[in-house]
Enzyme design. Sequence first.
Site, PDB file in Angstrom:
ATOM      1  N   HIS A 146     -19.202 -84.586 -64.287  1.00 38.34           N
ATOM      2  CA  HIS A 146     -19.760 -85.610 -63.406  1.00 38.34           C
ATOM      3  C   HIS A 146     -18.608 -86.304 -62.679  1.00 38.34           C
ATOM      4  CE1 HIS A 146     -23.787 -85.449 -65.296  1.00 38.34           C
ATOM      5  NE2 HIS A 146     -23.099 -85.195 -66.402  1.00 38.34           N
ATOM      6  N   HIS A 202     -30.226 -79.450 -69.728  1.00 36.43           N
ATOM      7  CA  HIS A 202     -30.014 -80.592 -70.613  1.00 36.43           C
ATOM      8  C   HIS A 202     -31.095 -80.479 -71.679  1.00 36.43           C
ATOM      9  CE1 HIS A 202     -28.872 -84.921 -71.457  1.00 36.43           C
ATOM     10  NE2 HIS A 202     -29.957 -84.733 -72.213  1.00 36.43           N
ATOM     11  N   HIS A 212     -23.981 -79.020 -73.456  1.00 36.73           N
ATOM     12  CA  HIS A 212     -23.507 -80.022 -74.417  1.00 36.73           C
ATOM     13  C   HIS A 212     -24.260 -79.942 -75.750  1.00 36.73           C
ATOM     14  CE1 HIS A 212     -26.926 -82.058 -72.681  1.00 36.73           C
ATOM     15  NE2 HIS A 212     -26.257 -82.578 -71.667  1.00 36.73           N
ATOM     16  N   LYS A 236     -29.739 -76.902 -62.294  1.00 37.02           N
ATOM     17  CA  LYS A 236     -29.716 -77.764 -63.482  1.00 37.02           C
ATOM     18  C   LYS A 236     -31.111 -78.342 -63.751  1.00 37.02           C
ATOM     19  CE  LYS A 236     -27.953 -80.239 -66.860  1.00 37.02           C
ATOM     20  NZ  LYS A 236     -26.733 -81.059 -66.756  1.00 37.02           N
ATOM     21  N   HIS A 291     -19.050 -78.350 -66.977  1.00 35.27           N
ATOM     22  CA  HIS A 291     -20.010 -79.458 -66.948  1.00 35.27           C
ATOM     23  C   HIS A 291     -19.235 -80.729 -66.623  1.00 35.27           C
ATOM     24  CE1 HIS A 291     -23.781 -81.423 -68.898  1.00 35.27           C
ATOM     25  NE2 HIS A 291     -23.251 -82.241 -68.000  1.00 35.27           N
ATOM     26  N   ASP A 309     -18.797 -82.490 -69.978  1.00 36.51           N
ATOM     27  CA  ASP A 309     -19.766 -83.547 -69.699  1.00 36.51           C
ATOM     28  C   ASP A 309     -19.049 -84.884 -69.531  1.00 36.51           C
ATOM     29  OD1 ASP A 309     -22.207 -84.760 -69.219  1.00 36.51           O
ATOM     30  OD2 ASP A 309     -22.728 -84.979 -71.336  1.00 36.51           O
TER      31      ASP A 309
END
Length: 338
Positions: free
Chosen positions: A13, A133, A168, A96, A11, A241
């Site tokens: 970004h 999420h 998460h 996702k 995970h 994350d």
Amino acid sequence: MIRMRKPDDFHLHIRQGELLPSYLADSAAAFGRALIMPNTVPPVNSAERLRQYAREIENALPDGEGFTPLYTFKIAASIDEAEFSRILDFGVSAGKYYPRGATTNAEDGVGDHRSIFPLLKLMEQADVVLCIHGEDPDAFVLDREKAFLPVLRDIREHFPDLRIVLEHISTAAGIEAVRELGDRTAGTITVHHLMRNLDHLLGGFLNPHLFCKPVLKRPEDQEALVAAAFGGESRFFLGTDSAPHQRGQKECDCGCAGTYTAPVAIPALYQFYRELPSIRGDDVEEFQAFTAERGADFYRLPRNESEISLERRSWSVPSEYHGVVPFLAGQTLEWSIA
């Protein structure tokens, strides 16, 4: 010196534009692979956007690190069978699901989860992982994960063969849901949720750089996450994350949600792991399983053959990386990547 299999991050970004190469390099220094999130602007929700984003990433890959990006697409009810087929042809590891308004760039997320059932059926048939999420943005902030769990159970009931990752996880309730929903359900846990709780965020001075979604929770939730991560359970693995926001986007009157852990994730987590009462000396088995084996197994990828070395060498975490205040900024870590 501790040698171990090179970890994976399921995970991550890395944003877009001129800072993407720097964010990518911070992760590539410690990880062999990372699952790249699709909540960009515009979103990665088509085969064409996948090609564009992948081109940007692959042009930015650092030389010599042996790092492999794993791609995702952003789920929307508008993705029909033809577009999904084109997405499959490109090659993705997961789709996702963002509930509408749940987090950064999720204003175009899914409202009614049943509206995406036709797409989930296609994903189940193609054996593409569903990443979620797992928060209900209309619930009280500390209860959003728990409030979302009926949706998770409904998806599992309707799609028994779909591989699902609750991402998460931040609560004991989330851990228990993954446990009860069977072998095709897994969960990722972040470094900051393992090492910190709500008191670290706002128990003294407010620390905006610990503000993330889902927010840090109670100490008993943190304890449940640690037990799942390092207690020998095969369906919990690392997804950092890691989410960079420039300092000015965090230290302001409307700060963004996200904690930047990529530069420190592995040495910080290893130091935390070694300090657990259940760990003896240089035993690295459970740490390696959590960071480098279980995720690869669930995603049906070969485990990394390359290794990294961790050495006991203290260093101070910089106050900034590329304009972003990282997790544990200014603190001293006892371990570093050699």
